[in-house]
Design an enzyme around this catalytic site. Sequence first.
Site, PDB file in Angstrom:
ATOM      1  N   HIS A 104       1.823 -13.642  -0.009  1.00 43.39           N
ATOM      2  CA  HIS A 104       1.612 -12.260  -0.828  1.00 43.39           C
ATOM      3  C   HIS A 104       2.426 -11.994  -1.805  1.00 43.39           C
ATOM      4  CE1 HIS A 104       0.135  -8.232  -2.231  1.00 43.39           C
ATOM      5  NE2 HIS A 104      -1.017  -8.649  -1.579  1.00 43.39           N
ATOM      6  N   ILE A 110       4.568  -9.585  -4.170  1.00 42.67           N
ATOM      7  CA  ILE A 110       4.343  -8.140  -4.443  1.00 42.67           C
ATOM      8  C   ILE A 110       4.171  -7.453  -3.100  1.00 42.67           C
ATOM      9  CG2 ILE A 110       2.760  -6.643  -5.572  1.00 42.67           C
ATOM     10  CD1 ILE A 110       1.885  -8.638  -7.677  1.00 42.67           C
ATOM     11  N   GLY A 113      -0.091  -3.231  -1.379  1.00 50.84           N
ATOM     12  CA  GLY A 113      -0.240  -1.689  -1.141  1.00 50.84           C
ATOM     13  C   GLY A 113      -0.252  -1.009   0.078  1.00 50.84           C
ATOM     14  N   VAL A 114      -1.211  -1.638   0.941  1.00 50.91           N
ATOM     15  CA  VAL A 114      -1.341  -0.859   2.310  1.00 50.91           C
ATOM     16  C   VAL A 114      -0.051  -0.982   3.243  1.00 50.91           C
ATOM     17  CG1 VAL A 114      -3.774  -1.847   2.486  1.00 50.91           C
ATOM     18  CG2 VAL A 114      -1.837  -3.285   3.262  1.00 50.91           C
ATOM     19  N   GLU A 118       1.618   2.783   4.208  1.00 48.69           N
ATOM     20  CA  GLU A 118       2.175   2.544   5.779  1.00 48.69           C
ATOM     21  C   GLU A 118       3.630   3.217   5.457  1.00 48.69           C
ATOM     22  OE1 GLU A 118       3.036   2.260   9.674  1.00 48.69           O
ATOM     23  OE2 GLU A 118       1.079   2.338   8.690  1.00 48.69           O
TER      24      GLU A 118
END
Length: 201
Positions: A104, A110, A113-114, A118
């Site tokens: 990723h 990057i 986003g999750v 978290e």
Amino acid sequence: MKIAILLTTLLASTSAFVPTKSFGVTRSQLFAEEESEAAEWSGAESFSALTKGADTVFSLEDIAKILPHRYPFALVDKVIEYEAGKRAVGVKCVTNNEPQFTGHFPDRPIMPGVLQVEALAQLAGIVCLQMDGAEPGAVFFFGGVDGVKWKKPVVPGDSLVMEVEITKWRAKFGIAKATGRAYVDGQLAMEVKEMTFAIAK
């Protein structure tokens, strides 16, 4: 003698074609630019001093006694501000050594986003698991996330500085609600309007 006269004439005629300045920059300008660059150098000590007032409230070892999360899913490296039962500021140092960056994305890493959400949830967990009705080390689950907005990519080398505030705590049911934001270099990177957690009973 004839050779000396010939050389003198040749040198005098070719010097007319030699520019007095090198590409419009004089020798003194070159030295001034070098001195200016040297004066702008800050060095490691001055950059390190930028975080001088940010004392560690909870270290990585302290956090491991509060949260059940472990590598590779421990996403809070330290807590630098803390108000018991209310709010906290924590730091996640993003590095290229983390496993998610292999996919990723391979050519443009990057932080997903999750995982940013978290990380905020774990910071909220540090606050919640030290409140009345909870125990350090307890497992807690997401009950919901609303109003998430990402403002800029978070990449390896960034320090994700996060803040969370507990807006509701129902000790009897082990349910908490929180809001949070995360910044990189003083700019908002992402925000969550509301997160809901439930502590496993």
